[in-house]
Design an enzyme around this catalytic site. Structure first.
Site, PDB file in Angstrom:
ATOM      1  N   ARG A  56      50.102  99.700  -7.709  1.00  0.00           N
ATOM      2  CA  ARG A  56      49.387  98.419  -7.802  1.00  0.00           C
ATOM      3  C   ARG A  56      48.437  98.337  -8.996  1.00  0.00           C
ATOM      4  O   ARG A  56      48.321  97.279  -9.602  1.00  0.00           O
ATOM      5  CB  ARG A  56      48.706  98.051  -6.470  1.00  0.00           C
ATOM      6  CG  ARG A  56      47.684  98.982  -5.957  1.00  0.00           C
ATOM      7  CD  ARG A  56      47.756  99.137  -4.459  1.00  0.00           C
ATOM      8  NE  ARG A  56      48.613 100.272  -4.169  1.00  0.00           N
ATOM      9  CZ  ARG A  56      49.421 100.368  -3.140  1.00  0.00           C
ATOM     10  NH1 ARG A  56      49.479  99.419  -2.268  1.00  0.00           N
ATOM     11  NH2 ARG A  56      50.163 101.444  -2.978  1.00  0.00           N
ATOM     12  N   THR A  57      47.791  99.430  -9.365  1.00  0.00           N
ATOM     13  CA  THR A  57      46.837  99.355 -10.474  1.00  0.00           C
ATOM     14  C   THR A  57      47.567  99.035 -11.777  1.00  0.00           C
ATOM     15  O   THR A  57      47.203  98.115 -12.508  1.00  0.00           O
ATOM     16  CB  THR A  57      46.062 100.677 -10.601  1.00  0.00           C
ATOM     17  OG1 THR A  57      45.453 100.960  -9.334  1.00  0.00           O
ATOM     18  CG2 THR A  57      44.983 100.595 -11.656  1.00  0.00           C
ATOM     19  N   LYS A  84      56.743 116.529 -25.214  1.00  0.00           N
ATOM     20  CA  LYS A  84      56.969 117.495 -26.305  1.00  0.00           C
ATOM     21  C   LYS A  84      55.682 118.223 -26.657  1.00  0.00           C
ATOM     22  O   LYS A  84      55.597 118.886 -27.681  1.00  0.00           O
ATOM     23  CB  LYS A  84      57.498 116.767 -27.543  1.00  0.00           C
ATOM     24  CG  LYS A  84      58.803 116.044 -27.337  1.00  0.00           C
ATOM     25  CD  LYS A  84      59.234 115.371 -28.637  1.00  0.00           C
ATOM     26  CE  LYS A  84      60.439 114.483 -28.430  1.00  0.00           C
ATOM     27  NZ  LYS A  84      60.639 113.582 -29.558  1.00  0.00           N
ATOM     28  N   ARG A 106      44.568 106.071 -17.026  1.00  0.00           N
ATOM     29  CA  ARG A 106      44.482 106.824 -15.761  1.00  0.00           C
ATOM     30  C   ARG A 106      44.886 108.250 -16.061  1.00  0.00           C
ATOM     31  O   ARG A 106      45.928 108.503 -16.691  1.00  0.00           O
ATOM     32  CB  ARG A 106      45.403 106.224 -14.701  1.00  0.00           C
ATOM     33  CG  ARG A 106      45.522 107.122 -13.468  1.00  0.00           C
ATOM     34  CD  ARG A 106      46.255 106.480 -12.328  1.00  0.00           C
ATOM     35  NE  ARG A 106      45.439 105.499 -11.622  1.00  0.00           N
ATOM     36  CZ  ARG A 106      45.734 104.985 -10.438  1.00  0.00           C
ATOM     37  NH1 ARG A 106      46.841 105.360  -9.823  1.00  0.00           N
ATOM     38  NH2 ARG A 106      44.957 104.107  -9.877  1.00  0.00           N
ATOM     39  N   HIS A 134      36.885 104.823 -10.265  1.00  0.00           N
ATOM     40  CA  HIS A 134      37.973 103.847 -10.364  1.00  0.00           C
ATOM     41  C   HIS A 134      37.312 102.469 -10.271  1.00  0.00           C
ATOM     42  O   HIS A 134      37.435 101.773  -9.262  1.00  0.00           O
ATOM     43  CB  HIS A 134      38.959 104.098  -9.210  1.00  0.00           C
ATOM     44  CG  HIS A 134      40.231 103.327  -9.268  1.00  0.00           C
ATOM     45  ND1 HIS A 134      40.548 102.449 -10.290  1.00  0.00           N
ATOM     46  CD2 HIS A 134      41.295 103.290  -8.409  1.00  0.00           C
ATOM     47  CE1 HIS A 134      41.748 101.928 -10.053  1.00  0.00           C
ATOM     48  NE2 HIS A 134      42.208 102.417  -8.917  1.00  0.00           N
TER      49      HIS A 134
HETATM   50  C1  NCD Z   1      43.814 104.718  -5.372  1.00  0.00           C
HETATM   51  C2  NCD Z   1      43.863 105.633  -6.557  1.00  0.00           C
HETATM   52  O1  NCD Z   1      44.929 105.907  -7.097  1.00  0.00           O
HETATM   53  O2  NCD Z   1      42.807 106.051  -6.932  1.00  0.00           O
HETATM   54  N1  NCD Z   1      44.814 103.782  -5.295  1.00  0.00           N
HETATM   55  C3  NCD Z   1      44.693 102.642  -6.022  1.00  0.00           C
HETATM   56  O3  NCD Z   1      44.377 102.660  -7.194  1.00  0.00           O
HETATM   57  N2  NCD Z   1      44.896 101.496  -5.355  1.00  0.00           N
HETATM   58  C4  NCD Z   1      43.550 105.398  -4.118  1.00  0.00           C
HETATM   59  C5  NCD Z   1      44.463 106.464  -3.670  1.00  0.00           C
HETATM   60  O4  NCD Z   1      45.295 106.977  -4.414  1.00  0.00           O
HETATM   61  O5  NCD Z   1      44.329 106.842  -2.498  1.00  0.00           O
END
Ligand code: NCD
Length: 315
Positions: A56-57, A84, A106, A134
């Site tokens: 989703r992010t 690589k 990320r 986050h």
């Molecule tokens: C979270 C994440 O990846 O930090 N998910 C998200 O971004 N909606 C939480 C998780 O992984 O539990």
């Protein structure tokens, strides 16, 4: 003007959070249009640099960029020169040389978003760094709560589960407190961080003691991929003590919400049908994710003053 970033909720403070929530009301209106798109970031380029899995992010940032008419570069580790052996620095410098205005990153390591500004002039958004922060998840959660319950000031929010490994919890605690809510962390002692004394929160290991009194039960995923050893005797026992079961939902107060950042482990932290419960706003969180990420990108790259966004509907 110095480049703004959203690496932590600390980069925003209360005024930055409020500004993004206010922008989100405008972008919510845009999302109801026949063509839910505005030219606000035409000519800007946004790179998505995801070193960890995401559904989703990543999709919501990509959708948000499109709806602002920005171009997006989607960097997929599996098919890149990272395989690589290219370093993070070389990757960022290469992307930067192509001319990008923002990098959404990320990464599994804490602190990566703070390294980027020495290698690129682009604005940096942290989409999750290890178990640290986050921030856009916290913004969309504040927006979701405000839309359902009104201002956060005075609300009681319980964050339940694997706090220790949760970047969502760390950002949400800061954002909820900045907006005047009180926060209780609920977890078995093994999943509660040691250093919560100066976080400004209450802590307990008794889930049932907070249910009746909470305006929000914010359930966290058991982050099994980040757990180096066994923190609970068994997932079944964890579910009994800390899972949001149907019986527990009956003890919630009338106007209260169930939230979860996703992805859910159905049958562990929440019972299998909790997402469909009338108090659940889990799908609203996802929908608001696109709106909040439009606001975050516009906050960093937009002209600042525009709030009457031009329409494509008449084209
Ligand atoms: C979270 C994440 O990846 O930090 N998910 C998200 O971004 N909606 C939480 C998780 O992984 O539990």
């Amino acid at each position: 003007m110095t480049q703004k970033h959203i690496r932590s909720i600390d980069d925003l403070g209360q005024s930055g959070i409020e500004e993004i929530l206010a922008l989100s009301d405008h972008f919510h209106e845009v999302s109801t249009r026949r063509i839910p798109k505005v030219p606000a970031l035409r000519g800007k380029t946004i790179a998505l640099l995801f070193y960890e899995d995401s559904t989703r992010t990543r999709l919501s940032f990509e959708t948000a960029a499109k709806r602002l008419s920005a171009d997006s570069l989607n960097f997929s580790i599996g098919s890149s020169s990272v395989k690589k052996g290219e370093s993070l620095r070389d990757t960022v410098e290469t992307i930067s040389a192509m001319g990008v205005d923002a990098i959404v990153v990320r990464h599994g390591s804490v602190g990566v978003p703070w390294l980027l500004p020495s290698w690129t002039g682009a604005a940096v958004i942290n989409a999750g760094d290890g178990s640290h922060e986050h921030p856009t998840q916290a913004l969309l959660d504040c927006y979701t709560i405000r839309n359902h319950l009104g201002e956060l000031n005075g609300k009681k929010i319980s964050i339940v589960g694997d706090i220790k490994h949760s970047r969502v919890a760390r950002s949400n605690i800061k954002a909820f407190l900045a907006l005047g809510a009180s926060v209780t962390l609920v977890a078995p002692k093994t999943l509660m961080p040691f250093n919560t004394d100066d976080w400004g929160v209450d802590t307990t290991d008794q889930f049932d003691s907070v249910i009746e009194d909470s305006d929000v039960l914010y359930m966290l995923r058991m982050q099994l991929e980040r757990q180096q050893s066994s923190y609970v005797p068994s997932l079944r026992e964890y579910a009994n003590e800390y899972g949001l079961s149907d019986i527990r939902t009956q003890n919630m107060k009338p106007k209260s919400l169930i939230m979860h950042p996703g992805p859910m482990n159905r049958g562990v932290e929440v019972s299998s049908n909790v997402k469909e419960h009338p108090k659940s706003v889990i799908n609203n969180q996802v929908a608001n994710g696109v709106i909040i990420r439009m606001s975050a990108l516009y906050y960093l790259l937009g002209s600042g003053s525009e709030t009457k966004f031009e329409s494509f509907d008449d084209e």
